[in-house]
Design an enzyme around this catalytic site. Structure first.
Site, PDB file in Angstrom:
ATOM      1  N   LYS A   1     -12.698   8.234  -4.751  1.00  4.34           N
ATOM      2  CA  LYS A   1     -12.363   7.705  -5.919  1.00  4.34           C
ATOM      3  C   LYS A   1     -13.736   7.156  -6.427  1.00  4.34           C
ATOM      4  O   LYS A   1     -14.761   7.378  -6.005  1.00  4.34           O
ATOM      5  CB  LYS A   1     -11.321   6.664  -6.077  1.00  4.34           C
TER       6      LYS A   1
ATOM      7  N   CYS B   1      -7.450   3.233   3.402  1.00  4.21           N
ATOM      8  CA  CYS B   1      -6.302   2.082   3.340  1.00  4.21           C
ATOM      9  C   CYS B   1      -5.028   3.123   3.278  1.00  4.21           C
ATOM     10  O   CYS B   1      -4.104   3.047   4.163  1.00  4.21           O
ATOM     11  CB  CYS B   1      -6.333   1.331   2.266  1.00  4.21           C
TER      12      CYS B   1
ATOM     13  N   ASN C   1       0.751  -1.319   0.136  1.00  4.21           N
ATOM     14  CA  ASN C   1      -0.076   0.052   0.055  1.00  4.21           C
ATOM     15  C   ASN C   1       0.798   1.060   0.017  1.00  4.21           C
ATOM     16  O   ASN C   1       0.514   2.246  -0.555  1.00  4.21           O
ATOM     17  CB  ASN C   1      -1.096  -0.102   1.253  1.00  4.21           C
TER      18      ASN C   1
END
Length: 437
Positions: free
Chosen positions: A321, A260, A208
């Site tokens: 998003k 995240c 990530n």
């Protein structure tokens, strides 16, 4: 295999539903009674394309069940812990929910139960969970790390056709059980990587943070393009064709958000400091992203010579998003609060994230924000259009319609959705990120 999943958030619900879809018997458990009732009716509490259909099909087939109790754990070979690990004030991952879930599960397991940590957890958490469970039960058990690599908006596809499956384990029994569980998903040759628990924990954070770094990198390059006159879209094509670089996560924009990347970057930085070291590249990633969230806002200030009082800005998109209703750490939050603090008002349209956005902006800003059910209606009388989310329906709009609705012909394109030449042909003042205009 009989499976129990603790937590019906994004990771737990998608994982549990997909396991049921490939033939396992799954019980998803949550303390929220209202959420469980909704799930029994086939209604997902989150927006994820395709999820409602899977819920309905697997509930009907009786492979997928929901409960507020832990009764199913006694008969489950694998128990997945998929609870939240939010950021603390110091950036560390708050493991309160995970430890509570592990303790509750330990009281109910049968011999040779496999407790699978699906939550994103700092390096070393597995051993802490192992010690906690050992203090709570005399039954034989196994601890596995199985980090998720799902992208919001394409989570079903990501789960059913994974690039890879990562399993952190300490004994062969657990490794074999996990191989059996995931076998239907890797028949096309996608690998299962077996490794230590510590390596699995680190793999999730490293992945990530690397993706977050790619986003900050291209945003940094975009800023320089703005200064020197290069076009970041052309630059992106030039570098992404190199197979060593690739094109994923190399799109300039208003910075990363979601559940995240912000949390995981902070947690890895905290872990490094705990061990007396620094991750300078990851630190820079976070610094660049913090600045990027307000990069387009700075262009607005410059355009209006610092005075936004009485101006109205129409936002297209508020989710962090496209293809999700998740607004956690959305750049739109920072843009909207900054606009209102400078005396402006905001109208917006988002296909699915509006309700969540209004919940998180707070009472301080709520009176200065108006939601609309149509992307064009929110433009009426506004001074400028601001694109904040790359929803597909925003990519090819009717510019005549936009022009007729706006008070002034100004577009701030934080997602570089529009072709510069086309926008200029309609006479708009046009601002983007790193594009030659």
């Amino acid at each position: 295999m009989k499976i129990s999943v603790i937590g019906t958030g994004y990771v737990g619900l998608v994982s549990g539903t997909c396991f049921a879809e490939i033939g396992h018997t799954v019980t998803c458990i949550d303390i929220d009674k209202a959420k469980i009732e909704k799930l029994w009716n086939g209604e997902s509490p989150i927006y994820e394309p395709g999820l409602n259909d899977l819920l309905t099909r697997n509930i009907k087939s009786e492979r997928l069940k929901f409960s507020t109790g832990l009764e199913s754990i006694k008969d489950s070979k694998s128990i997945f812990l998929a609870v939240g690990t939010p950021s603390g004030d110091d950036g560390s991952a708050d493991l309160t929910y995970l430890f509570k879930a592990a303790e509750d599960v330990a009281k109910e397991i049968s011999d040779d139960a496999i407790i699978v940590i699906k939550s994103t957890v700092p390096v070393g958490t597995c051993e802490k969970v192992r010690e906690l469970v050992a203090k709570t039960t005399t039954k034989r058990f196994h601890i596995v790390n199985n980090p998720e690599f799902l992208k919001e908006g394409s989570a079903i596809e990501d789960f059913m056709r994974p690039d890879r499956v990562v399993i952190g384990h300490k004994d062969q029994y657990a490794a074999d059980a996990m191989s059996e569980l995931y076998e239907p998903l890797v028949k096309q040759g996608n690998p299962i990587y077996m490794m230590s628990n510590l390596s699995a924990e680190m793999t999730k954070y490293a992945a990530n943070c690397f993706l977050a770094t790619k986003i900050s990198f291209i945003n940094d390059i975009a800023r320089l393009c703005d200064i020197v006159g290069a076009d970041v879209n052309e630059v992106r094509k030039g570098i992404s064709s190199d197979q060593r670089i690739g094109g994923h996560f190399l799109y300039p924009g208003p910075g990363y958000g979601g559940s995240c990347f912000p949390k995981d970057v902070k947690a890895l930085l905290y872990t490094a400091k705990e061990y007396g070291t620094n991750l300078r590249i990851v630190e820079a990633t976070e610094d660049v992203n913090d600045e990027q969230k307000l990069y387009m806002f700075d262009k607005m200030l410059k355009h209006y010579k610092g005075d936004l009082t009485g101006k109205t800005f129409a936002l297209w998109g508020v989710a962090f998003k496209a293809n999700t209703d998740d607004v956690r750490e959305s750049p739109a939050i920072y843009t909207v609060s900054s606009l209102i603090d400078k005396g402006a008002k905001v109208t917006f349209f988002d296909p699915v994230a509006g309700e969540n956005f209004l919940k998180v902006v707070g009472e301080k800003y709520r009176s200065s924000i108006t939601e609309f059910n149509n992307k064009y209606d929110c433009l009426n009388g506004a001074d400028a259009l601001v694109t904040m989310t790359e929803w597909r329906e925003f990519s090819f709009p009717d510019f005549d319609e936009i022009k007729s609705r706006l008070k002034h012909q100004v577009i701030f394109d934080a997602r570089n959705l529009f072709k510069t030449q086309k926008v200029k042909e309609f006479g708009f003042d046009y601002y983007a990120i790193g594009k030659k205009i």
